[in-house]
Motif scaffolding. Structure first.
Motif, PDB file in Angstrom:
ATOM      1  N   GLY A   1       0.793  -1.214   0.000  1.00 55.33           N
ATOM      2  CA  GLY A   1       0.000   0.000   0.000  1.00 55.33           C
ATOM      3  C   GLY A   1       0.829   1.270   0.000  1.00 55.33           C
ATOM      4  N   ASN A   2       0.150   2.386  -0.192  1.00 57.77           N
ATOM      5  CA  ASN A   2       0.804   3.693  -0.261  1.00 57.77           C
ATOM      6  C   ASN A   2       0.927   4.291   1.134  1.00 57.77           C
ATOM      7  OD1 ASN A   2       0.927   3.374  -3.022  1.00 57.77           O
ATOM      8  ND2 ASN A   2      -0.981   4.488  -3.394  1.00 57.77           N
ATOM      9  N   CYS A   3       1.797   3.682   1.906  1.00 60.90           N
ATOM     10  CA  CYS A   3       1.992   4.057   3.300  1.00 60.90           C
ATOM     11  C   CYS A   3       3.478   3.920   3.621  1.00 60.90           C
ATOM     12  CB  CYS A   3       1.159   3.144   4.211  1.00 60.90           C
ATOM     13  SG  CYS A   3       1.552   1.388   3.983  1.00 60.90           S
ATOM     14  N   ILE A   4       3.842   4.193   4.861  1.00 64.39           N
ATOM     15  CA  ILE A   4       5.223   3.987   5.303  1.00 64.39           C
ATOM     16  C   ILE A   4       5.424   2.500   5.529  1.00 64.39           C
ATOM     17  CG2 ILE A   4       6.930   4.504   7.077  1.00 64.39           C
ATOM     18  CD1 ILE A   4       5.461   7.159   7.543  1.00 64.39           C
ATOM     19  N   ARG A   5       6.344   1.919   4.785  1.00 66.20           N
ATOM     20  CA  ARG A   5       6.573   0.476   4.839  1.00 66.20           C
ATOM     21  C   ARG A   5       7.489   0.110   6.015  1.00 66.20           C
ATOM     22  NH1 ARG A   5       5.633  -2.100  -0.186  1.00 66.20           N
ATOM     23  NH2 ARG A   5       3.838  -1.112  -1.189  1.00 66.20           N
ATOM     24  N   ASN A   6       7.866  -1.158   6.040  1.00 67.52           N
ATOM     25  CA  ASN A   6       8.726  -1.682   7.095  1.00 67.52           C
ATOM     26  C   ASN A   6      10.017  -0.868   7.213  1.00 67.52           C
ATOM     27  OD1 ASN A   6       9.344  -3.788   9.040  1.00 67.52           O
ATOM     28  ND2 ASN A   6      10.888  -4.517   7.600  1.00 67.52           N
ATOM     29  N   ILE A   7      10.332  -0.386   8.428  1.00 65.35           N
ATOM     30  CA  ILE A   7      11.571   0.353   8.669  1.00 65.35           C
ATOM     31  C   ILE A   7      12.736  -0.637   8.631  1.00 65.35           C
ATOM     32  CG2 ILE A   7      12.787   1.905  10.225  1.00 65.35           C
ATOM     33  CD1 ILE A   7      10.103   3.034   9.251  1.00 65.35           C
ATOM     34  N   THR A   8      13.748  -0.336   7.831  1.00 65.43           N
ATOM     35  CA  THR A   8      14.883  -1.246   7.714  1.00 65.43           C
ATOM     36  C   THR A   8      16.138  -0.628   8.318  1.00 65.43           C
ATOM     37  OG1 THR A   8      15.423  -0.431   5.485  1.00 65.43           O
ATOM     38  CG2 THR A   8      13.948  -2.330   5.639  1.00 65.43           C
ATOM     39  N   SER A   9      17.114  -1.501   8.624  1.00 64.84           N
ATOM     40  CA  SER A   9      18.343  -1.023   9.243  1.00 64.84           C
ATOM     41  C   SER A   9      19.488  -1.978   8.946  1.00 64.84           C
ATOM     42  CB  SER A   9      18.142  -0.866  10.757  1.00 64.84           C
ATOM     43  OG  SER A   9      19.238  -0.184  11.338  1.00 64.84           O
ATOM     44  N   ASP A  10      20.609  -1.705   9.558  1.00 69.39           N
ATOM     45  CA  ASP A  10      21.819  -2.511   9.435  1.00 69.39           C
ATOM     46  C   ASP A  10      21.632  -3.824  10.189  1.00 69.39           C
ATOM     47  OD1 ASP A  10      24.405  -3.542   9.515  1.00 69.39           O
ATOM     48  OD2 ASP A  10      25.170  -1.963  10.840  1.00 69.39           O
ATOM     49  N   GLU A  11      21.907  -4.946   9.525  1.00 63.47           N
ATOM     50  CA  GLU A  11      21.747  -6.248  10.179  1.00 63.47           C
ATOM     51  C   GLU A  11      22.742  -6.485  11.303  1.00 63.47           C
ATOM     52  OE1 GLU A  11      23.712  -7.070   6.049  1.00 63.47           O
ATOM     53  OE2 GLU A  11      22.071  -5.856   6.838  1.00 63.47           O
ATOM     54  N   TYR A  12      23.762  -5.635  11.413  1.00 60.87           N
ATOM     55  CA  TYR A  12      24.734  -5.776  12.497  1.00 60.87           C
ATOM     56  C   TYR A  12      24.532  -4.720  13.582  1.00 60.87           C
ATOM     57  CZ  TYR A  12      26.868  -8.688   8.916  1.00 60.87           C
ATOM     58  OH  TYR A  12      27.078  -9.641   7.952  1.00 60.87           O
TER      59      TYR A  12
ATOM     60  N   HIS B   1      -0.444   5.659  11.175  1.00 59.23           N
ATOM     61  CA  HIS B   1      -0.445   7.123  11.261  1.00 59.23           C
ATOM     62  C   HIS B   1      -1.525   7.640  10.303  1.00 59.23           C
ATOM     63  CE1 HIS B   1       0.723  11.276  11.342  1.00 59.23           C
ATOM     64  NE2 HIS B   1       1.812  11.047  12.057  1.00 59.23           N
ATOM     65  N   PRO B   2      -2.562   8.286  10.806  1.00 58.61           N
ATOM     66  CA  PRO B   2      -3.700   8.644   9.943  1.00 58.61           C
ATOM     67  C   PRO B   2      -3.362   9.613   8.822  1.00 58.61           C
ATOM     68  CG  PRO B   2      -3.870   9.731  12.086  1.00 58.61           C
ATOM     69  CD  PRO B   2      -2.753   8.738  12.192  1.00 58.61           C
ATOM     70  N   GLU B   3      -2.386  10.478   9.052  1.00 57.15           N
ATOM     71  CA  GLU B   3      -2.051  11.480   8.041  1.00 57.15           C
ATOM     72  C   GLU B   3      -1.296  10.869   6.866  1.00 57.15           C
ATOM     73  OE1 GLU B   3       0.096  15.891   7.803  1.00 57.15           O
ATOM     74  OE2 GLU B   3      -0.176  14.887   9.735  1.00 57.15           O
ATOM     75  N   PHE B   4      -0.653   9.713   7.114  1.00 54.51           N
ATOM     76  CA  PHE B   4       0.198   9.127   6.077  1.00 54.51           C
ATOM     77  C   PHE B   4      -0.258   7.734   5.659  1.00 54.51           C
ATOM     78  CE2 PHE B   4       3.208  11.772   8.747  1.00 54.51           C
ATOM     79  CZ  PHE B   4       2.983  12.926   8.003  1.00 54.51           C
ATOM     80  N   ALA B   5      -1.555   7.477   5.800  1.00 52.05           N
ATOM     81  CA  ALA B   5      -2.100   6.167   5.422  1.00 52.05           C
ATOM     82  C   ALA B   5      -2.353   6.062   3.926  1.00 52.05           C
ATOM     83  CB  ALA B   5      -3.398   5.905   6.188  1.00 52.05           C
ATOM     84  N   TYR B   6      -2.539   7.201   3.254  1.00 53.61           N
ATOM     85  CA  TYR B   6      -2.822   7.187   1.814  1.00 53.61           C
ATOM     86  C   TYR B   6      -1.913   8.199   1.121  1.00 53.61           C
ATOM     87  CZ  TYR B   6      -6.863   4.486   3.220  1.00 53.61           C
ATOM     88  OH  TYR B   6      -7.680   3.514   3.761  1.00 53.61           O
ATOM     89  N   LEU B   7      -0.653   7.883   1.092  1.00 49.24           N
ATOM     90  CA  LEU B   7       0.344   8.736   0.447  1.00 49.24           C
ATOM     91  C   LEU B   7       0.227   8.627  -1.070  1.00 49.24           C
ATOM     92  CD1 LEU B   7       3.327   7.760   2.770  1.00 49.24           C
ATOM     93  CD2 LEU B   7       2.199   9.995   2.711  1.00 49.24           C
ATOM     94  N   PRO B   8       0.887   9.516  -1.802  1.00 48.19           N
ATOM     95  CA  PRO B   8       0.874   9.373  -3.265  1.00 48.19           C
ATOM     96  C   PRO B   8       1.421   8.013  -3.719  1.00 48.19           C
ATOM     97  CG  PRO B   8       1.661  11.542  -2.667  1.00 48.19           C
ATOM     98  CD  PRO B   8       1.549  10.767  -1.389  1.00 48.19           C
ATOM     99  N   ARG B   9       2.363   7.460  -2.970  1.00 50.67           N
ATOM    100  CA  ARG B   9       2.955   6.167  -3.341  1.00 50.67           C
ATOM    101  C   ARG B   9       3.584   5.560  -2.094  1.00 50.67           C
ATOM    102  NH1 ARG B   9       3.265   1.903  -5.370  1.00 50.67           N
ATOM    103  NH2 ARG B   9       4.214   1.256  -7.337  1.00 50.67           N
ATOM    104  N   LYS B  10       4.015   4.299  -2.192  1.00 48.60           N
ATOM    105  CA  LYS B  10       4.677   3.641  -1.062  1.00 48.60           C
ATOM    106  C   LYS B  10       5.893   4.439  -0.615  1.00 48.60           C
ATOM    107  CE  LYS B  10       7.138   0.595  -4.274  1.00 48.60           C
ATOM    108  NZ  LYS B  10       7.361  -0.799  -4.700  1.00 48.60           N
TER     109      LYS B  10
ATOM    110  N   ALA C   1       4.969   9.246  -8.960  1.00 46.82           N
ATOM    111  CA  ALA C   1       4.382   9.552  -7.659  1.00 46.82           C
ATOM    112  C   ALA C   1       5.349   9.475  -6.489  1.00 46.82           C
ATOM    113  CB  ALA C   1       3.205   8.605  -7.391  1.00 46.82           C
ATOM    114  N   ARG C   2       6.539   8.895  -6.688  1.00 45.42           N
ATOM    115  CA  ARG C   2       7.466   8.760  -5.568  1.00 45.42           C
ATOM    116  C   ARG C   2       8.066  10.117  -5.199  1.00 45.42           C
ATOM    117  NH1 ARG C   2       9.096   3.288  -4.804  1.00 45.42           N
ATOM    118  NH2 ARG C   2      10.152   4.039  -2.934  1.00 45.42           N
ATOM    119  N   ILE C   3       8.552  10.233  -3.978  1.00 41.90           N
ATOM    120  CA  ILE C   3       9.111  11.495  -3.507  1.00 41.90           C
ATOM    121  C   ILE C   3      10.331  11.902  -4.330  1.00 41.90           C
ATOM    122  CG2 ILE C   3      10.595  10.448  -1.742  1.00 41.90           C
ATOM    123  CD1 ILE C   3       9.953  12.845   0.070  1.00 41.90           C
TER     124      ILE C   3
END
Length: 564
Positions: A120-131, A156-165, A249-251
């Motif tokens: 969906g067009n929302c904030i996806r899974n936050i990723t990080s360094d595996e170490y 987050h209600p304000e960012f549930a329907y962003l222009p794109r993922k 549509a992406r930032i």
């Protein structure tokens, strides 16, 4: 690791119940597929070529052994006995029955997991360094900040329907192992002249149809303002990002259209109304979350282990595994171990239910019950005693998890491609298999050294082909599957986008194409120069000239031979 609080439990429980009713209505015919589609996507359920695919969120790539065992159970009871680990540090199951998905979500909730915002067009899974938390070059452990971002962004209600993922990566070390330059927002830990910790903020990075490296919008952001500043960025994007064209549509498109200076100006202006407001992170909140990531009960151990050193000297296979699959650790006597999911003959990133269960057992016995998923589609046991390395190696080797190829040619990143994905133009897995088989010689791989080969089945770049030292992109050519090759891409502190070398190739030409690229590298490299360094030094012209110098034979299914 983080444990759900009462709010997490309530959110996930209510979402699972809501989804169960949505599935009931779809199966009864009350909801059409068009009506059901946005509802299932909000819960990570995609319709692929042959079946539904369920993508499960693994926040910042961190798993407990109990969660890993649940993956094995789902693979065994609801799929075809395997799971696929992705470049977003998640896991996907490719053969899911719709009727069983509510039960799967309930089972995930029982081990503090879900599939929310994996689509969906929302904030996806936050990723990080595996170490994270153990890296010798770490400036600050990014996990508490990644968790705060997860809590803030979920529903987050304000960012549930962003222009794109929208994708955010956070890196806490000197070396960028989270590919921050290739995300919508990249956060890289830094210290200012006073020694205070903050983040360099990048915006507008991404791969896909228009690959762009992110631009620095702030050189130093105090960590207290992490949420408010990201919120300011999100508001500018949400207001001005295009919604009339999915491909624009992406930032990154917005930043490119108005320029980084104007985007920065608007963000800073928006931030003035948010700065020092309710989104400011107090020290008490960081301390609360950081307590979940307190170091385990490490023992006081010698820096080296005599038995390990002796076996390294006596056994070449073990020495190769130590060299490629065992990584440094900030605590003396401990190492991080990468379990390779890149054994020749197995699709990259795939693990069987038995292997998944075994890794959970290994995590319990050797790594305080925790493990991580890497961007390169492998698994990490982060806290292994050096004295346990021999026993761990033997078990991993016996179960196909100890191929000593981490960072080498056959450590291929590969999306599921046309075998599964309905968006793909071409298959990825057979190309990876052919290349891995062609170069299934560990002595040769160790000789040519570090090289990243990434394969995507379409322009969406789930296989990150744009940032592979060698990138392969599946394209449709008059209804046939062909492959475009690029070189010079890279992630990390010196991120770069690869350049296409020329016309595309047929599938069964690809191993020979890779061979010719390697021939140029071996011919022109200086001493122990890496492939990417040689490519940057000499440019793509010598590679292109050699690859296209003579035709590459194509074997047609009918048995007739032709040349490209």
């Amino acid at each position: 690791m983080y444990r759900y609080d009462q709010y997490d439990f309530q959110i996930v429980k209510e979402r699972a119940a809501q989804y169960r009713d949505q599935v009931r209505r779809r199966l009864s015919g009350e909801l059409s597929e068009d009506e059901f589609r946005p509802l299932r996507l909000q819960n990570g359920l995609y319709m692929q070529r042959h079946a539904y695919m369920l993508r499960i969120a693994v926040p910042y790539g961190l798993l407990s052994s109990a969660q890993m065992r649940m993956f094995a159970h789902i693979a065994r009871e609801h799929d075809r006995n395997y799971g696929h680990f992705t470049t977003r540090q998640n896991i996907q199951f490719n053969w899911i029955e719709l009727e069983e998905t509510p039960d799967i979500l309930d089972k995930l909730a029982s081990v503090e997991m879900h599939a929310i915002q994996t689509s969906g067009n929302c904030i996806r899974n936050i990723t990080s360094d595996e170490y994270c938390g153990i890296a010798p070059d770490e400036i600050v452990d990014p996990r508490p900040f990644a968790e705060i971002l997860r809590e803030w962004s979920t529903f987050h209600p304000e960012f549930a329907y962003l222009p794109r993922k929208f994708k955010i990566a956070i890196n806490g070390s000197v070396e960028d192992r989270a590919a921050t330059a290739l995300h919508d927002i990249g956060l890289h830990a830094v210290k200012n002249e006073q020694g205070e910790v903050g983040f360099k903020v990048l915006v507008g990075g991404g791969m896909g149809r228009t690959p762009i490296l992110g631009s620095v919008i702030r050189e130093f952001l105090p960590w207290q303002h992490l949420l408010s500043y990201i919120e300011a960025i999100m508001r500018v994007y949400n207001q001005h990002g295009r919604r009339d064209n999915i491909y624009k549509a992406r930032i990154k498109i917005l930043v490119k259209a108005i320029g980084i200076e104007e985007f920065q100006r608007q963000t800073e202006e928006e931030w003035q109304d948010l700065k020092n407001g309710p989104s400011t992170i107090p020290q008490e909140e960081v301390d609360r979350v950081a307590a979940y990531f307190a170091p385990p009960n490490y023992e006081s151990l010698p820096a080296t282990d005599a038995a390990v050193e002796q076996l390294k000297a006596e056994d070449k296979a073990f020495a190769n595994w130590i060299k490629r699959n065992v990584k440094g650790h900030k605590t003396p006597g401990y190492k991080a171990v990468v379990l390779s999911l890149k054994k020749t003959g197995v699709p990259p990133g795939d693990a069987t239910d038995d292997q998944i269960e075994l890794v959970a057992d290994l995590a319990d016995r050797y790594s305080f019950g925790e493990l991580r998923v890497t961007h390169e589609q492998n698994l990490v046991l982060a806290d292994v005693k050096q004295s346990d390395l021999i026993a761990l190696w033997k078990e991993a080797k016996a179960n196909g998890l100890a191929t000593p190829n981490i960072g080498l040619l056959t450590d291929i990143i590969c999306c599921p491609g046309g075998d599964f994905c309905s968006l793909a133009n071409a298959k990825s897995i057979p190309i990876a298999a052919d290349i891995a088989e062609r170069f299934d010689n560990l002595d040769f791989q160790h000789d040519i050294g570090e090289i990243e080969l990434n394969i995507s089945g379409c322009i969406n770049s789930c296989g990150h082909h744009h940032i592979g030292h060698i990138g392969i992109l599946g394209v449709d050519k008059d209804g046939s599957e062909w492959y475009q090759v690029s070189i010079g891409g890279s992630q990390g502190n010196e991120s770069s986008i690869g350049k296409i070398i020329g016309p595309s190739f047929a599938a069964n030409q690809m191993p020979e194409v890779i061979d010719r690229l390697l021939q140029v590298y071996l011919r022109d490299r200086i001493e122990d120069e890496r492939f990417i360094d040689t490519a940057r030094r000499i440019g793509i012209a010598p590679f292109k000239e050699h690859v296209y110098a003579t035709p590459i034979k194509i074997a047609h299914p009918a048995g007739e031979d032709a040349y490209a």
